[in-house]
Scaffold this active site. Structure first.
Site, mmCIF file in Angstrom:
data_model
loop_
_atom_site.group_PDB
_atom_site.id
_atom_site.type_symbol
_atom_site.label_atom_id
_atom_site.label_comp_id
_atom_site.label_asym_id
_atom_site.label_seq_id
_atom_site.Cartn_x
_atom_site.Cartn_y
_atom_site.Cartn_z
ATOM 1 N N PRO A 243 -65.779 -107.335 8.574
ATOM 2 C CA PRO A 243 -66.760 -107.291 7.505
ATOM 3 C C PRO A 243 -67.578 -106.147 7.335
ATOM 4 C CG PRO A 243 -67.588 -108.479 9.664
ATOM 5 C CD PRO A 243 -66.196 -108.124 9.550
ATOM 6 N N TYR B 160 -53.593 -108.309 21.138
ATOM 7 C CA TYR B 160 -54.809 -107.369 21.446
ATOM 8 C C TYR B 160 -54.715 -106.808 22.852
ATOM 9 C CZ TYR B 160 -56.958 -109.367 17.284
ATOM 10 O OH TYR B 160 -57.425 -109.948 16.022
ATOM 11 N N ALA C 264 -65.645 -103.205 7.515
ATOM 12 C CA ALA C 264 -64.481 -102.060 7.359
ATOM 13 C C ALA C 264 -64.438 -101.437 8.647
ATOM 14 C CB ALA C 264 -64.825 -101.383 6.095
#
Ligand SMILES: NC(=O)c1ccc[n+]([C@@H]2O[C@H](COP(=O)([O-])OP(=O)(O)OC[C@H]3O[C@@H](n4cnc5c(N)ncnc54)[C@H](OP(=O)(O)O)[C@@H]3O)[C@@H](O)[C@H]2O)c1
Length: 332
Positions: free
Chosen positions: A206, A54, A208
Site C-alpha cells: 500500500p 518468502y 509502494a
C-alpha cells in the site's frame, strides 16, 4: 486498531496487517523481525501475512518463532502457495501434489495446526482450475485452512473459482492484489466483481514498498538501510518506482499529509482503506518504529477534497490498466 470483515465472511481481520515479504529471513536480522512482530501485536494487529516462497521458506519459520506462545485463537495467520519452494518441477504451481505438500511445509514452519487463510499466490495456467479447487477443498475440510483466497487473479478467474468453491462448499473470501495510490489496476474489474461475489481485498504494497512514505527523494541516493539498498532482493523489486517522475510527484503529496495531520506513510495506508472493499492493508516494516507510525492509519477518514487533491497529483504516475493483473503464462 479497527477491524473489518474479510469480504462477506464472518472472519474479522485487523485493518492493518503485518506482512513479512523481503524482510524476515532476508533483509533484516531475526531480532529486528521479532521486534516488528512484537510491535504489531502491541499495537493491536492480529492479522499476519506470509508465503511459502518468502526468503526461500525462511520467512514462515521466522514468523512462526516470533508468534510462538501467542494465543492462536487471537491471531489470523495467512500464507500462500504457487511460487517455487524447491528445485523440482512439482515444487511450484497449483497442482494437487504441490498444494498438499506446500500446506504441510507451511504449517510445520509456522508451528501451527491450521492457517486462517490459504491463498493461491498467482493463477496457474498449467493446472486445471478444478484440480486446484478440489485440493483446496480437501485442505479446508481437513481443517488445515479455514478460508481460501487468491492473489493477483483476474476478475474472470475469480468468478470461475468462486463458482467452483460454491459447488465444493468452501469459502473463497479474498483477493490479494497490489493496490496503492500509484497502482489502481483492480478498480475497474476486480473490485466490482469481488463486491458482487462477497470477496474482500487484502492489499499489498500500500506504500509502494516505502516510496509513498516520501523518504526517497528525486536525484538523491536512497536512505541508508532502506529497501532500495537491499541488494539481496528488495532493491530489484522497488526499482520500478524510483524514477524522478514518480519521486517528484510523491513529494507534492507532503503538504496534503501535513494538512491532514498525518505522516506520508499514514496517508498512503489510510488512502487504500477508504475503499470499502478493502478488508485490510498489508504493511511491511523493517523496524518497529515504522509499525508504530503505520498503525495510526487505522480508522482515519480522508475527506472528499483531500482525495480529489491526491488524485490530481498522482494521476500522471498512476497505473489503472486492468490487464496489468497478471500471472505468469508458464509456471515459474
Ligand atoms: N501477494 C503478493 O504477490 C504480494 C507481493 C508483495 C507483497 N505482498 C504482501 O504485502 C506485504 C507488504 O508489502 P510491502 O512490504 O511491499 O509493503 P509496503 O508497506 O508498501 O512497504 C513496506 C516497506 O516500506 C518501508 N516502510 C514501512 N513503513 C515505513 C514508514 N513508516 N516510513 C518509511 N518507510 C517505511 C519499509 O522498508 P525499508 O525500511 O526497508 O525501506 C517496509 O519494509 C508483504 O510483506 C506481503 O505480505 C504480497
Amino acid at each position: 486498531m479497527e477491524f473489518r470483515h474479510l469480504g462477506r465472511s464472518g472472519l474479522m481481520v485487523s485493518e492493518i496487517s503485518y506482512g513479512n515479504w523481503i524482510t524476515h529471513g532476508s533483509q533484516v536480522e531475526e531480532e529486528a523481525a521479532t521486534a516488528c512482530v512484537r510491535a504489531a501485536l502491541d499495537t493491536g494487529i492480529t492479522t499476519f501475512d506470509t508465503a511459502d516462497v518468502y526468503a526461500g521458506t525462511r520467512a514462515e519459520e521466522v514468523l512462526g518463532r516470533a508468534l510462538r506462545g501467542e494465543r492462536r485463537e487471537g491471531l489470523e495467520i495467512f500464507t500462500k502457495v504457487f511460487w517455487p519452494t524447491g528445485p523440482g518441477r512439482n515444487d511450484r504451481g497449483l497442482s494437487r501434489k504441490h498444494i498438499m505438500e506446500s500446506i504441510n511445509g507451511s504449517l510445520r514452519r509456522l508451528q501451527t495446526d491450521y492457517v486462517d487463510l490459504y491463498q493461491a499466490h498467482r493463477y496457474d495456467y498449467s493446472t486445471p482450475l478444478e484440480e486446484t479447487m478440489e485440493a483446496f477443498a480437501d485442505i479446508v475440510h481437513s481443517g488445515k485452512a479455514h478460508y481460501i483466497g487468491v492473489s493477483e487473479w483476474k476478475a474472470s478467474q475469480i468468478r470461475e473459482a468462486h463458482q467452483l468453491a460454491r459447488e465444493l462448499r468452501i469459502p473463497l473470501v479474498s483477493s490479494q492484489p497490489q493496490y496503492s495510490m500509484l497502482w489502481r489496476v483492480i478498480e475497474a474489474e476486480v473490485i466490482p466483481t469481488c463486491e458482487e461475489l462477497g470477496l474482500g481485498q487484502i492489499v499489498w504494497s500500500p506504500m509502494a514498498q516505502g516510496v509513498l512514505s516520501g523518504k526517497y527523494l528525486p536525484g538523491q541516493p536512497p536512505p541508508a538501510g532502506s529497501r532500495a539498498t537491499d541488494e539481496k532482493s528488495g532493491a530489484g523489486f522497488i526499482a520500478k518506482w524510483l524514477t524522478d517522475d514518480v519521486l517528484t510527484q510523491v513529494q507534492r503529496l507532503t503538504p496534503l499529509a501535513e494538512q491532514a495531520g498525518l505522516t506520508m506513510a499514514q496517508l498512503a495506508i489510510a488512502w487504500v482503506l477508504q475503499n470499502p472493499n478493502v478488508s485490510s492493508a498489508i504493511v511491511g516494516a523493517s523496524r518497529p518504529e515504522q509499525v508504530h507510525d503505520n498503525v495510526k492509519a487505522a480508522g482515519v477518514k480522508l475527506d472528499a477534497d483531500l482525495l480529489k487533491a491526491i488524485d490530481e497529483i498522482v494521476e500522471p504516475i498512476t497505473e489503472r490498466d486492468p490487464a496489468k493483473t497478471e500471472s505468469p503464462a508458464q509456471r515459474p
